[in-house]
Design a protein around this motif. Structure first.
Motif: not given
Length: 297
Positions: A109-117, A142-148
């Protein structure tokens, strides 16, 4: 002095902290008779003394710990098989968001990339609660920050090399946990695990077992033994590995795993060795179990 229950709903931090203290008491990390000082607990859980004080009041109000006049809070005798008190905050806590996010990722239900909003809208929580959740997921790799901006999930145990590394790591960690000098079994927990495994074997002879049933029992087995170690770092490592596996689709996990029946039987053999207080034999079975699963998965 008998603690009275407060009519005000506690904060998420207070509830999460009270649950952690309660689980550590059940795991005998805080032994019976221990004085639960605010200062030592604040250091252990890396929080200020204010939420510790509130968490202790919550547990005392539920009669889970003892409140002694002019002395403070103490761990009483904990009966076998006791459950932690049921505590609720005014909204979702950071731990609850963490669990929901892991489950939603497992169900794709959550994709590979996501944002806080996106997550804030999905779970209806404040930015501070979500931030605590993301910090924890990041600390556990388990997760890491994306560039940008935004985040992405990191490792995938569906890759053969990563999966084999995971099983070898688990063999080292879980066998080490069984040999800890602080290791102490909970007979009631062992009986519960044995009954659940035997029931699964019986049920599987009558009908197909849903993938999540075996997955959850398997995770519960390994984490329970980790708690027996009395060492928070072993338990954290075992939990982190289970969370990595939860991040994958549970159906995919079971589809790519060996038939569960041999694993259940090996779990029962480990339980039997611990019931006989033969930890060396339990270690030998555990190592063989994890490496066998690695080879055939």
């Amino acid at each position: 002095m008998q603690a009275e229950k407060s009519t005000a709903r506690p904060t998420g931090l207070q509830v999460d902290l009270a649950r952690r203290i309660a689980n550590d008491i059940i795991s005998h990390i805080h032994a019976a008779g221990t004085h639960l000082s605010e200062e030592s607990l604040a250091r252990r859980y890396q929080v200020s003394r204010t939420p510790v004080r509130a968490a202790l009041k919550l547990l005392a109000a539920e009669h889970f710990i003892e409140s002694r006049p002019n002395s403070g809070y103490y761990v009483g005798e904990i009966p076998d098989g006791i459950a932690p008190p049921c505590l609720r905050a005014s909204g979702m806590t950071a731990d609850e968001v963490y669990t929901r996010l892991i489950e939603d990722r497992a169900d794709l239900k959550i994709p590979d990339h996501f944002n806080e909003r996106d997550l804030q809208q999905r779970y209806g929580v404040t930015r501070s609660v979500l931030a605590k959740t993301l910090v924890r997921l990041s600390a556990e790799a388990l997760i890491e920050k994306r560039q940008g901006h935004g985040w992405r999930f990191t490792y995938s145990l569906m890759e053969l090399e990563a999966r084999e590394e995971s099983y070898r790591f688990r063999a080292a960690v879980e066998c080490g946990a069984l040999l800890e000098p602080t290791f102490r079994t909970d007979p009631a927990a062992l009986r519960r695990l044995r009954a659940a495994h035997e029931a699964l074997l019986r049920d599987s002879a009558q009908a197909e077992i849903p993938p999540e049933v075996f997955f959850n029992l398997n995770a519960d087995f390994h984490e329970t033994l980790g708690r027996f170690s009395g060492n928070r770092f072993f338990l954290q490592a075992i939990q982190q590995q289970n969370q990595l596996r939860r991040l994958e689709s549970r159906s995919a996990f079971v589809r790519n795993s060996p038939r569960f029946r041999p694993s259940v039987e090996e779990h029962l053999a480990i339980i039997g060795a611990l019931e006989d207080e033969d930890r060396e034999w339990a270690v030998a079975i555990m190592r063989r179990h994890l490496l066998r699963v690695m080879r055939v998965a």
